[in-house]
Design an enzyme around this catalytic site. Sequence first.
Site: not given
Length: 325
Positions: A35, A205
Amino acid sequence: MKRLLIPVLFFALGVLNAQNAKTAGNPVLDGWYADPEGVIFDDQYWIYPTYSDAYDKQVFMDAFSSKDLIKWVKHKRIVDTTTISWADSAMWTPSIIRRNNRYFLFFAANDIQNNEALGGIGVAVADKPEGPFTDYLGKPLLGEIHNGAQPIDQFVFQDKDGQYYMIYGGWRHCNMVKLKNDFTRFEPHQDGSIFKEITPDGYVEGPFMFIRNNKYYFMWSEGGWGGPDYKVAYAIADSPFGPFERIGIVLQQDPEIATGAGHHSMIKVPGKDEWYIVYHRRPLTETHHNHRVICIEKMQFDDNGFIKPVKITFEGVQMNLLEKL
């Protein structure tokens, strides 16, 4: 001596060519991370990732800086759950903004599953990009579920007029909120709403937004984060609120190189139309869903402004020294 001259000359030229062609290699960082938020502060590249190991170990964040995209310096534990009073687990997906010479690090913590749990999206602050960061609010900035969006995967975006927005959301829903300039709370959108849903088809997401040639590019991750089909798709609109209609895939696995390529961010070289995509992927030797690594590739556009599909590589990107601003 003369017989040695030519071989030595060719060797020297070979070394010089190797130096000129040097690439960062992928992964660019040692260790398990995911991420990534890529950003430039002054004349340095920075990467702020999630620490991606067993769930109960995801209680801190490191940062990494580089002058040239090749050599990276690790800044250990810039923030952890001991400095965030309300967080006790699962610190994920950092997003960082510099404002008034302070650095505001947005993060998700505690992986809340309902509105009765304590956690959500918080803010930490520091005077330097490497921290140390301390709790800014003493509580989550956002601790509830709205429009079906789990409060994770926040990205803070500054529009052309200077207004800051936070785009966030898991569970296949994405919201945009308007941030007060001191990042202490939200303000209503022009239509009076606080949580404006901008979810495009396929969204799971990992939202990200940037502006190029006065167009708003909205990107997100699709598929299962722990599986091989994880990937990045995008849309283009004339407004940060959309509507965003899915155009296609930007980044995905290559079964000869790595799987699970997704949850990315972008770095633009100041003053140039040069773009890098910073993302995580899973090495072919790994099966654990948290064993992910950080990689960087060049990203390019065609003549119509559409993003060309990115090929993931082992070579990565070439050296690129930043000019001092």
